[in-house]
Design a protein around this motif. Structure first.
Motif, mmCIF file in Angstrom:
data_model
loop_
_atom_site.group_PDB
_atom_site.id
_atom_site.type_symbol
_atom_site.label_atom_id
_atom_site.label_comp_id
_atom_site.label_asym_id
_atom_site.label_seq_id
_atom_site.Cartn_x
_atom_site.Cartn_y
_atom_site.Cartn_z
ATOM 1 N N THR A 101 0.833 -1.186 0.000
ATOM 2 C CA THR A 101 0.000 0.000 0.000
ATOM 3 C C THR A 101 0.878 1.250 0.000
ATOM 4 N N SER A 102 0.271 2.407 -0.190
ATOM 5 C CA SER A 102 1.002 3.666 -0.142
ATOM 6 C C SER A 102 1.648 3.830 1.231
ATOM 7 N N GLY A 103 2.945 4.167 1.236
ATOM 8 C CA GLY A 103 3.652 4.345 2.498
ATOM 9 C C GLY A 103 4.214 3.075 3.096
ATOM 10 N N SER A 104 4.110 1.971 2.356
ATOM 11 C CA SER A 104 4.573 0.684 2.883
ATOM 12 C C SER A 104 6.088 0.540 2.830
ATOM 13 N N GLY A 105 6.749 1.361 2.008
ATOM 14 C CA GLY A 105 8.196 1.274 1.889
ATOM 15 C C GLY A 105 8.658 0.711 0.558
ATOM 16 N N LYS A 106 7.721 0.406 -0.333
ATOM 17 C CA LYS A 106 8.110 -0.244 -1.588
ATOM 18 C C LYS A 106 8.932 0.670 -2.495
ATOM 19 N N SER A 107 8.583 1.957 -2.566
ATOM 20 C CA SER A 107 9.357 2.877 -3.396
ATOM 21 C C SER A 107 10.729 3.156 -2.776
ATOM 22 N N THR A 108 10.778 3.236 -1.455
ATOM 23 C CA THR A 108 12.068 3.400 -0.774
ATOM 24 C C THR A 108 12.968 2.220 -1.079
ATOM 25 N N LEU A 109 12.407 1.025 -1.062
ATOM 26 C CA LEU A 109 13.180 -0.177 -1.382
ATOM 27 C C LEU A 109 13.728 -0.093 -2.804
ATOM 28 N N LEU A 110 12.890 0.334 -3.734
ATOM 29 C CA LEU A 110 13.326 0.443 -5.130
ATOM 30 C C LEU A 110 14.494 1.424 -5.259
ATOM 31 N N HIS A 111 14.415 2.540 -4.551
ATOM 32 C CA HIS A 111 15.488 3.536 -4.600
ATOM 33 C C HIS A 111 16.801 2.961 -4.053
ATOM 34 N N MET A 112 16.698 2.139 -3.025
ATOM 35 C CA MET A 112 17.903 1.510 -2.464
ATOM 36 C C MET A 112 18.483 0.486 -3.443
ATOM 37 N N LEU A 113 17.618 -0.291 -4.079
ATOM 38 C CA LEU A 113 18.076 -1.307 -5.029
ATOM 39 C C LEU A 113 18.807 -0.680 -6.207
ATOM 40 N N GLY A 114 18.371 0.529 -6.600
ATOM 41 C CA GLY A 114 18.968 1.187 -7.755
ATOM 42 C C GLY A 114 20.072 2.165 -7.409
ATOM 43 N N GLY A 115 20.415 2.273 -6.126
ATOM 44 C CA GLY A 115 21.464 3.188 -5.736
ATOM 45 C C GLY A 115 21.074 4.645 -5.856
ATOM 46 N N LEU A 116 19.780 4.947 -5.876
ATOM 47 C CA LEU A 116 19.321 6.331 -5.938
ATOM 48 C C LEU A 116 19.326 6.984 -4.571
ATOM 49 N N ASP A 117 19.370 6.175 -3.533
ATOM 50 C CA ASP A 117 19.458 6.653 -2.158
ATOM 51 C C ASP A 117 20.289 5.626 -1.390
ATOM 52 N N ARG A 118 20.886 6.056 -0.312
ATOM 53 C CA ARG A 118 21.732 5.151 0.466
ATOM 54 C C ARG A 118 21.017 4.721 1.742
#
Length: 223
Positions: free
Chosen positions: A41-58
């Motif tokens: 769901t929205s806010g579950s952390g899925k987009s944050t996870l994607l950013h970590m997988l792609g090195g867009l955020d640490r």
């Protein structure tokens, strides 16, 4: 063989009582050539996870292994080059360069790496996504759905080892969505690409080889 793997991945925003734990000890493993959907769901952390997988955020802690390399340990310049060569991205906001036409946008990542574009492969992508008549158009002359298809073509153009997609069909009609997902699956099989797709759409998620469900920053289901 796992091409993508995280171990105890955590991401905390803020400090003290106001701290938000977006990811809480996430460990996943994705095999080469696998198509995985991450649902939540929205806010579950899925987009944050994607950013970590792609090195867009640490991450705050933990590791992200991509093709045998822990990208968390890479310096910014090294990470930029690694992303360009190994990872393709598709996001809802397109990120097209407004002063470049459709074809120039599609081949841009390849040319930035000093590689000659595979014209036959790119023309195949363009045909599948119905963009043949739009190659000389600027992004501002396209509909939202057309811009998303250009973004998908651009992500595939460099034949990345891993494709990370955040709601890749969110702005497309149902028929085009099916065409796009079919292209992604065929491309993954042909070029041994690995795809991780973020979606809240259960029907779209069912097209993946495997589904991972995330809630409150934790993996709650794998199937």
């Amino acid at each position: 063989m796992a091409i993508l793997e995280t171990a105890d991945l955590s991401k905390i925003y803020g400090q003290g009582d106001t701290a938000v734990r977006a990811l809480d000890g996430v460990s996943i493993k994705v095999e080469k050539g696998e198509f995985v959907a991450v649902v939540g769901t929205s806010g579950s952390g899925k987009s944050t996870l994607l950013h970590m997988l792609g090195g867009l955020d640490r991450p705050t802690s933990g590791s992200v292994m991509v093709d045998g390399k822990d990208i968390v340990l890479l310096r910014d310049e090294e990470l930029t080059i690694f992303r360009r060569r190994k990872i393709g991205f598709v996001f809802q906001n397109y990120n097209l360069v407004p002063v470049l036409n459709v074809y120039e946008n599609i081949v841009l990542p390849v040319e930035l790496d000093g590689v000659e574009p595979d014209e036959t492969y790119i023309r195949g992508i363009v045909a599948t996504l119905g963009l043949e008549s739009k190659l000389t158009s600027l992004p501002g002359q396209l509909s939202g759905g057309q811009q998303q298809r250009v973004a998908i073509a651009r992500a595939l153009a460099a034949k990345p080892a891993i494709l990370l997609a955040d709601e890749p069909t969110g702005n497309l009609d149902s028929r085009t969505s099916q065409d796009v997902l079919s292209l992604l699956k065929v491309s993954g099989q042909k070029y041994q690409q690995t795809m991780v797709m973020i979606t809240h759409n259960e029907e779209i998620a069912q097209m993946a080889d495997r589904i991972i469900r995330i809630e409150d920053g934790r993996i709650v289901e794998r199937r």
